[in-house]
Design a protein around this motif. Sequence first.
Motif, short mmCIF file in Angstrom:
data_model
loop_
_atom_site.label_atom_id
_atom_site.label_comp_id
_atom_site.label_asym_id
_atom_site.label_seq_id
_atom_site.Cartn_x
_atom_site.Cartn_y
_atom_site.Cartn_z
N LEU B 111 52.75 37.38 45.42
CA LEU B 111 52.26 37.32 46.79
C LEU B 111 53.40 37.41 47.79
O LEU B 111 53.34 38.17 48.75
CB LEU B 111 51.50 36.02 47.03
CG LEU B 111 50.16 35.88 46.34
CD1 LEU B 111 49.66 34.46 46.47
CD2 LEU B 111 49.16 36.84 46.96
N SER B 290 46.90 36.27 50.23
CA SER B 290 45.73 37.04 49.82
C SER B 290 44.70 37.13 50.94
O SER B 290 44.05 38.16 51.11
CB SER B 290 45.08 36.43 48.57
OG SER B 290 45.69 36.94 47.41
N ILE B 428 45.65 40.05 44.94
CA ILE B 428 46.85 40.75 44.48
C ILE B 428 46.47 42.13 43.94
O ILE B 428 47.14 43.13 44.25
CB ILE B 428 47.59 39.91 43.43
CG1 ILE B 428 48.28 38.73 44.11
CG2 ILE B 428 48.61 40.76 42.68
CD1 ILE B 428 48.83 37.70 43.15
#
Lengths: 210, 591, 234
Positions: B111, B290, B428
């Motif tokens: 991330l 996210s 992701i």
Amino acid sequence: MSQAAAGAITLYPRRPMPGMGVYNLKLGMWVFLLSEVMFFSSLIGAYIILRFANLDAYAQPGAVLNVPLTAFNTFVLICSSVTMVKGFAALQTGDQRGTRLWLLATVFLGAFFLSVQGIEYYQLASEGFVPSASSYEAEGAAIYGMTFYTLTGFHGAHVTIGVLALIFTSVKAFRGGYTPTKLGGVEIMGLYWHFVDLVWIILFTIVYLI
Amino acid sequence: MSTVALPEYVHHYHDPAHADDRSFVRKYIFSTDHKIIGIQFLFMSLTFLLIGGLLAMLIRWQLGWPGRPLPGGAVLGETRMPGGIMLPEFYNSLMTMHGTIMIFFAVMPLLVGVFANYLIPLQVGAPDMAFPRLNMASFWLAVVSGILMFAGFFVEAGHAAAGWTSYAPLSVVPEYSGVYNGQVLWTVSLIILGFSSLAGAVNYITTIINMRAPGMTLLRLPLPTWALFITSILILLAIPVLTGALILLLFDQVLGTGFFIPEMGGEPLLWQHMFWYFGHPEVYILILPSFGFVSEIIANGARKPVFGYTAMVLALAAIAFLGWIVWGHHMFQSGMNPMLGVGFMATTMVIAVPTAIKVFNWIGTLWQGNLHFHSPMLYSLAFVSMFVIGGFSGVFLASTPVDIPLHDTYFVVAHIHYVLFGGSLFGIFAALTYWFPKMFGRTMNERINKIHFALTFVFFNLTFFPMHELGVNGMLRRVYDYTQYALFQDLVDLNRFISLSAFALFASQLIYAANYIWSLGRGARASANPWRANSLEWTVPSPPPHGNFDSMPVVYRGPYEYSSPESEEDYLPQDAPPAEAPRPEPAPTFA
Amino acid sequence: MDWGFPENVSTFGADIDAAYGAIFYATALMFVIVQGLLVYCIIRFRRREGRKAVPIHGNTRLEILWTVVPFFGVMFIAYTSASVWLDIKSPDRMPEDAMELSVTAQQFEWSVTYPGADGQLATADDYSTRNELHIPVDRAVRLTLHAQDVIHSFYLPELRVKQDAVPGMEIPVWLQATATGEYTLGCAELCGLGHYRMRGTVNVYSQQEFDTWAAEEAAIASGAPASLPPVAAR
């Protein structure tokens, strides 16, 4: 700047460049110091919790620690912040010689602080005040030694890093590496140094005085 | 002061007139280019994702067929799986390392390490990070840390086995855990990783504040950059607390202090407080990026502006702020004062509010859109759907009385996987697929991605949804052999079903990995803006050259002007000058 | 395998189960609404050639609505949960006249100490059992948890009890069983290699059976031969 002065190009068609009006290095140092605040807060928080959980284990600070010696040492460290400021002020006015001398003075005071802390540790250890299980039966328990050495030790490590960085900065200053328009290195060195100084004032208060 | 009137760029925008003459090592290994560093993080963390997944498969074998020899498992050695039968000490290491690797070495670097590095300078219109060399150090520190963590599997007496939370005194005293150097390696590795994360965070924050292109005001930042900005602040403030705790733990482990050992005046609960004070912000570090990716991709797929952009930013900030005052909900049954439990329950429940805002705003973004179901959009929609389930199971665990039977059961395992796999990992997948053309100049095979999406969505739910049921039945997590308990003996069939689903889930991921690797070399060439998106990274070639932009871009509007009446197309790039205003003169380079 | 919690045999367990049920239905309703909206949008607004999306930037009234409603929803859950929680865990609210027991956790066993004939713990006539908790039905029992080495967690699934035992701390727990029988005692906090086998049983007796059992144990502990008739429930 010369381009803008020439009037040939409008640099910012709609609005000026966003940002803090602070150059990257300085902003980066401020951001880094925020994380340092959290690091020392976590250690100080742990100290407070452990101390409240073991009130009997903590002797009166004066009974174990050499408070006058450390008070003097605190004064030395505060003086080193003053010399740091003087060095930066000299650089801003273009006084290269003053910059170098004040930086050297700061290195000296920082190293002096560390030496005194070393002597203090030596004295305490020879009296049996060590950071482990068999610590200081007479006036405190193991937990006192552990927390004392961890807190003051991490501050000492920060001063050590600061002194090394100051030596680097001084060498660069002696080579003429800083000018009134190129002074970022000295300014962020100062920010770090003042932070370490400030942390010590807090640590001295809660570890030595209270 | 006049000296700061211009931003001090350490290096310059891309100059098309000059060839890139850096050596191979400078260009690809010890590179200071944020894009290369992002891709380095990408391959490191995908490797760890694979390792973490394999560990999970071993765990699922033991839970599906307790005590049954794993065919070929004997190759793992006499101290781990003699004759293919798993030993309890190896099981404890497996579940500890599955958690540690997935959280610290797979999801967090995917991330933040990958996308903060790759996206931030491109999305704010900067040639690189504020401190490129610090950025390089950040990656190589992560490599050192990863090697140390992996090395733990090969030391005597095995790897760390006290859970990814490493509760003291179990994690401190080798006589209690049976683990010696493995536990120390775990601690040292995470301390080093902390420095890596910190170097990254300082860079990201400075870059976003200081290096935005003209016109890129804070409320024109694309939401991935906003999310990564807030995540970086969390990293900056949370990681030092973990480092402090880990250092005290390391002293306990190797120097004989006793910060967490009650016989020496220490407090076991102090570790839990310090760990979770870091640990809960960490949970948001693992989900906020996210949120950002998905917001971006849903707007792109729906060809509509993000519904309530400002509310989205405020909700991110609110979640990040509330994340600091909820850590005690991990400790409801720890012996903490029950009145504190009530306070932590209240703050925890409040977090549902900004989360609900985000979910409804995503739905609002879909409303009256013209939805293009490209594979990043599918992953993003799955993210919303799965994250909602993870949020709901969170409400059960947040309610202190309901947490009594559910704490430390598979309900918690189900919850964290709905948030971390159904949430973060679907985000992701969405981001990896969406920015693949930009990163590598090629396109992934869309059909294979859709197959991967369908299989993952189905097997993910078949794997993790039944875990709620296990948890409600009382089945404990972190237990090597639950059939020891008469109460759990009739859960074997359900566990076996979960294990089979998990194997299929893992196999499905290999499809994506194969597609990814194949597309790196063989995928169709990508144009600069294949998704017809608005933010600045799509205005430069794919992949962008060293220095990113030929000259400083100028930004005129927010990033989500899709289907705007101002444009005949259904998108309007941030740097397209307004029709009525005269085109600005070419912006100068600062060379 | 049942589709729910294990059979409940404790007084406060019913409150926990009710709270669980209430949250279950509330979240199920929200689940249907949210996922339904999502699926509706996916079908209704799927791509059509030549159609342009409507560039809506937001709707303040709606956004306020879905901020305020969830807030009061979750606050209501928190409010109702709090009293159930405090009734179970708060030392101030534990029954005064409870039978006092002491539980010590160590790798990897539970030992339970009972007061002897004098009804006082920490006296010479105390006796202990390993991995067995014996209690009378319909009587409040207060246990003090200790841990000798690492953190364990005292877990009685059928009695809806879970409480960590932390070295260096004394943590009170109370419970009151509503049915006789044999139930599960387990460790819910990872405590090392043998964590998975750190389990035992809870035997809930009628008061009469319990008294018989207690007298027998006391007699064995004091060294005298057991002259009492064997306990039927065992």
